[in-house]
Design a protein around this motif. Structure first.
Motif, short mmCIF file in Angstrom:
data_model
loop_
_atom_site.label_atom_id
_atom_site.label_comp_id
_atom_site.label_asym_id
_atom_site.label_seq_id
_atom_site.Cartn_x
_atom_site.Cartn_y
_atom_site.Cartn_z
N ARG A 1 2.31 37.77 -10.08
CA ARG A 1 3.44 37.78 -9.13
C ARG A 1 3.74 39.16 -8.54
NH1 ARG A 1 8.70 34.81 -10.81
NH2 ARG A 1 8.89 35.05 -8.55
N ILE A 2 3.02 40.18 -8.98
CA ILE A 2 3.43 41.53 -8.57
C ILE A 2 3.24 41.79 -7.08
CG2 ILE A 2 3.01 42.49 -10.86
CD1 ILE A 2 0.41 43.67 -9.76
N PHE A 3 2.41 40.97 -6.40
CA PHE A 3 2.21 41.17 -4.96
C PHE A 3 3.17 40.33 -4.11
CE2 PHE A 3 -1.96 42.37 -6.73
CZ PHE A 3 -2.07 43.63 -6.20
N GLU A 4 4.10 39.63 -4.78
CA GLU A 4 5.10 38.86 -4.04
C GLU A 4 6.17 39.79 -3.49
OE1 GLU A 4 6.77 35.76 -6.39
OE2 GLU A 4 4.82 34.90 -6.94
N ARG A 5 6.75 39.37 -2.38
CA ARG A 5 7.82 40.17 -1.77
C ARG A 5 9.03 40.24 -2.70
NH1 ARG A 5 7.97 36.77 3.83
NH2 ARG A 5 5.87 37.19 4.54
N PHE A 6 9.55 41.43 -2.84
CA PHE A 6 10.77 41.72 -3.60
C PHE A 6 10.62 41.47 -5.10
CE2 PHE A 6 12.52 40.70 0.66
CZ PHE A 6 13.07 41.93 0.94
N TYR A 7 9.41 41.17 -5.55
CA TYR A 7 9.25 40.96 -7.00
C TYR A 7 9.15 42.31 -7.69
CZ TYR A 7 7.79 39.16 -11.48
OH TYR A 7 7.74 38.85 -12.82
N ARG A 8 9.97 42.47 -8.74
CA ARG A 8 9.99 43.74 -9.48
C ARG A 8 9.74 43.47 -10.95
NH1 ARG A 8 14.24 44.70 -5.71
NH2 ARG A 8 13.98 46.66 -4.57
N VAL B 1 0.85 -1.18 0.00
CA VAL B 1 0.00 0.00 0.00
C VAL B 1 0.89 1.24 0.00
CG1 VAL B 1 -0.18 0.01 2.53
CG2 VAL B 1 -1.92 1.18 1.14
N PHE B 2 0.49 2.24 -0.78
CA PHE B 2 1.27 3.47 -0.90
C PHE B 2 0.38 4.67 -0.60
CE2 PHE B 2 3.68 0.48 -3.33
CZ PHE B 2 5.00 0.82 -3.08
N VAL B 3 0.91 5.60 0.19
CA VAL B 3 0.20 6.83 0.53
C VAL B 3 1.00 8.01 -0.02
CG1 VAL B 3 -0.69 8.28 2.39
CG2 VAL B 3 -0.78 5.79 2.61
N PHE B 4 0.31 8.92 -0.70
CA PHE B 4 0.95 10.06 -1.35
C PHE B 4 0.50 11.36 -0.67
CE2 PHE B 4 0.80 6.63 -4.29
CZ PHE B 4 1.92 6.73 -5.09
N HIS B 5 1.42 12.05 -0.04
CA HIS B 5 1.15 13.36 0.56
C HIS B 5 1.64 14.44 -0.40
CE1 HIS B 5 0.16 11.43 4.36
NE2 HIS B 5 1.28 10.75 4.26
N ASP B 6 0.75 15.30 -0.84
CA ASP B 6 1.12 16.39 -1.74
C ASP B 6 1.79 17.50 -0.93
OD1 ASP B 6 1.38 18.35 -3.63
OD2 ASP B 6 -0.67 18.19 -4.39
N ILE B 7 3.09 17.65 -1.13
CA ILE B 7 3.86 18.66 -0.37
C ILE B 7 4.28 19.82 -1.28
CG2 ILE B 7 4.68 17.02 1.37
CD1 ILE B 7 7.32 16.85 -0.19
N SER B 8 3.54 20.00 -2.37
CA SER B 8 3.89 21.06 -3.32
C SER B 8 3.84 22.44 -2.66
CB SER B 8 2.95 21.03 -4.52
OG SER B 8 3.03 19.79 -5.18
N GLU B 9 2.80 22.67 -1.84
CA GLU B 9 2.68 23.97 -1.16
C GLU B 9 3.80 24.17 -0.16
OE1 GLU B 9 0.68 26.58 -1.61
OE2 GLU B 9 -0.04 25.53 -3.40
N ILE B 10 4.17 23.08 0.54
CA ILE B 10 5.28 23.17 1.51
C ILE B 10 6.57 23.51 0.78
CG2 ILE B 10 6.66 21.87 3.18
CD1 ILE B 10 4.15 20.27 3.82
N LYS B 11 6.80 22.86 -0.36
CA LYS B 11 8.00 23.14 -1.15
C LYS B 11 7.98 24.57 -1.67
CE LYS B 11 10.34 19.22 -1.31
NZ LYS B 11 11.76 19.13 -0.91
N LYS B 12 6.78 25.03 -2.06
CA LYS B 12 6.66 26.39 -2.55
C LYS B 12 6.98 27.39 -1.45
CE LYS B 12 3.37 29.50 -4.82
NZ LYS B 12 1.97 29.66 -5.31
N LEU B 13 6.44 27.14 -0.24
CA LEU B 13 6.71 28.02 0.89
C LEU B 13 8.19 28.00 1.27
CD1 LEU B 13 3.62 27.24 3.14
CD2 LEU B 13 4.06 29.37 1.90
N GLU B 14 8.77 26.80 1.18
CA GLU B 14 10.20 26.68 1.49
C GLU B 14 11.04 27.47 0.49
OE1 GLU B 14 13.59 23.16 1.82
OE2 GLU B 14 11.45 22.62 1.86
N GLN B 15 10.64 27.39 -0.79
CA GLN B 15 11.36 28.15 -1.81
C GLN B 15 11.16 29.65 -1.61
OE1 GLN B 15 13.50 26.79 -4.04
NE2 GLN B 15 14.02 28.92 -4.50
N MET B 16 9.93 30.04 -1.23
CA MET B 16 9.66 31.45 -0.96
C MET B 16 10.51 31.94 0.22
SD MET B 16 5.52 31.66 -1.47
CE MET B 16 5.43 33.34 -0.86
N ARG B 17 10.66 31.09 1.22
CA ARG B 17 11.49 31.48 2.37
C ARG B 17 12.94 31.67 1.94
NH1 ARG B 17 15.00 29.02 5.37
NH2 ARG B 17 14.56 27.01 4.39
N LYS B 18 13.42 30.73 1.11
CA LYS B 18 14.80 30.85 0.63
C LYS B 18 14.97 32.11 -0.21
CE LYS B 18 15.74 25.86 0.53
NZ LYS B 18 16.01 24.69 -0.34
#
Length: 471
Positions: A413-420, A231-248
């Protein structure tokens, strides 16, 4: 049972018929030889007729009693057989009539108990199955079940929605033929081989985007050693990865934005200490640059503090009645000098009594940010048009410029931090890249909405819709 009883009674009745015929003949001959010896033909004929009728009545009575007794004996068995057949066919609601408590009655009672127990067990099993399927179908993770032969037996709703597949595309098919992802097939194969839990993070192309999953695979073992499937369980962590990338990205952007003015301050300070201080013109020029970079650094730090406050859970606004028209006019006056320096015309019109419930200071911060952006991205000689209008229970603030505009793909993307949109122009104008992120947070805190319309080379419009009364 009925056929058996019918055949048995037929055989019995034929046998009885011949027995009765034999008895009639024997008894008739005995009567004729001893009792009616020497009697007339009429007497003998009457004797034989009476004997035949008597024995016929006796035969019919015997047949009737035999059928009745047979029916009473076989009816419980017929009922028991019928119930047994129903149970064999899966109908556990079947019951038989419980006759007197002899052997057949005890059999019927035992069958009824068995049927009740099977019905209770089946109901309990079905309830557990329904609960399990409800849990599997509504869990917030994808699940796939594969048997020991490699055939896919179960795919839950979340998995189908996430991977955008129909059930019949994968069900009852061998996993390495049905699953188009090599990386996922490798994890399944590894789980089969080592018969231990496997957990990995993978990235898979789903539709037009790349999604990230935390995959957990576990073997299903019977008696601790016999593998019956995985049995395999799939957790979608795309949002977590996105937040992690945003933090970086945020850390990298902050570091870069802080490094630039600090490097300038250090460089000009060292130049002054190395002898440029003696030259009055150089000294004034360098000190002016140091002051500008200090202001820029202070502005960046202040924007970071504002953004941090706005994102805190306990952030609250100072609600009061605010005249949007008057607040917009004050903001225009503050920014007029900068607009005049670029020969930019600011036109303003407003409906009367455009009053809303809001935080005046935060709202002023929004207007100043938007007007400042319009001035920064509008070339010399351009125009900025600001309007405030009332529409039912709402008040709309609109600012439109004749600036460089924004490409369609960059609008989300214009409301993202530091996006120009134009990085060089923003830095040269002293922008921190946090203005629109602050604007969005303030607007959302007011339960208002903001919309952007833009065409490259023609200009950009920001439309904010406020509720007159606080929610």
């Amino acid at each position: 049972m009925r056929k058996f009883r019918f055949r048995f009674l037929n055989s019995l009745f034929i046998l009885l018929f011949f027995v009765f015929i034999a008895l009639i003949v024997i008894i008739g001959n005995l009567f004729e030889s001893f009792v009616f010896k020497g009697s007339s033909e009429n007497t003998l004929q009457t004797m034989w007729s009476t004997l035949v009728v008597t024995f016929l009545i006796g035969f019919l009575f015997t047949v009737y009693m035999s059928s009745r007794v047979s029916t009473q004996l076989t009816r419980p068995l017929e009922g028991a057989l019928k119930v047994a057949n129903e149970l064999a066919n899966g109908n556990f609601k079947a019951r038989t009539y419980e006759y007197q408590m002899d052997e057949t009655g005890q059999l019927s009672h035992a069958l009824n108990i068995l049927a009740r127990n099977l019905q209770n067990m089946t109901s309990s099993y079905e309830m557990q199955q329904n609960r399990l399927m409800t849990l599997i179908e509504n869990m917030d993770s994808g699940l796939i079940l594969i048997d020991a032969k490699g055939y896919i037996n179960l795919v839950n709703k979340h998995f189908k929605e996430t991977f955008e597949v129909e059930a019949d595309q994968w069900l009852n098919k061998v996993y390495h033929e049905a699953i188009p992802f090599t990386e996922l097939s490798s994890i399944i194969e590894e789980t089969f081989m080592i018969e231990k839990t496997v957990r990995k993070q993978i990235s898979l192309p789903i539709g037009i985007e790349i999604k990230h999953f935390d995959v957990s695979g576990a073997p299903i073992l019977v008696n601790g050693d016999k593998l019956t499937g995985v049995v395999f369980v799939f957790h979608d962590i795309s949002e977590i990865k996105k937040l992690e990338q945003m933090r970086k990205d945020f850390v990298a952007n902050v570091s870069h934005e802080l490094k630039t003015p600090v490097t300038s301050l250090k460089g000009f300070a060292e130049t002054l200490l190395d002898g440029a201080m003696e030259n009055k013109a150089f000294r004034e020029h360098f000190l002016k640059i140091i002051l500008e970079e200090s202001d820029r650094l202070q502005s960046l730090i202040q924007d970071l503090l504002d953004l941090s406050k706005l994102e805190q859970a306990h952030f609250s606004l100072d609600w009061q009645k605010v005249d949007v028209c008057q607040l917009a006019e004050n903001s225009i006056l503050i920014m007029k000098k900068r607009a005049d320096e670029k020969n930019i015309t600011i036109d303003f019109s407003s409906d009367e009594n455009a009053v809303i419930s809001a935080d005046a200071n935060r709202l002023k911060q929004v207007f100043l940010n938007l007007i400042s952006n319009s001035i920064n991205y509008t070339p010399p000689g351009g125009k900025i048009r600001i309007t405030v209008t009332k529409q039912g229970e709402t008040v709309k603030f609109k600012i439109a410029d004749t600036g460089i505009g924004i490409d369609k793909e960059e609008l989300p993307r214009i409301f993202e931090r530091f996006y120009r949109v134009d990085k060089a122009r923003s830095r040269n104008s002293g922008g921190t890249g946090l203005g629109l992120a602050i604007v969005k947070h303030i607007i959302e805190a007011h339960h208002a909405s903001i919309k952007v319309e833009s065409e490259p080379g023609e200009g950009t419009s920001f439309i904010i819709t406020f509720l007159k009364e606080r929610k």
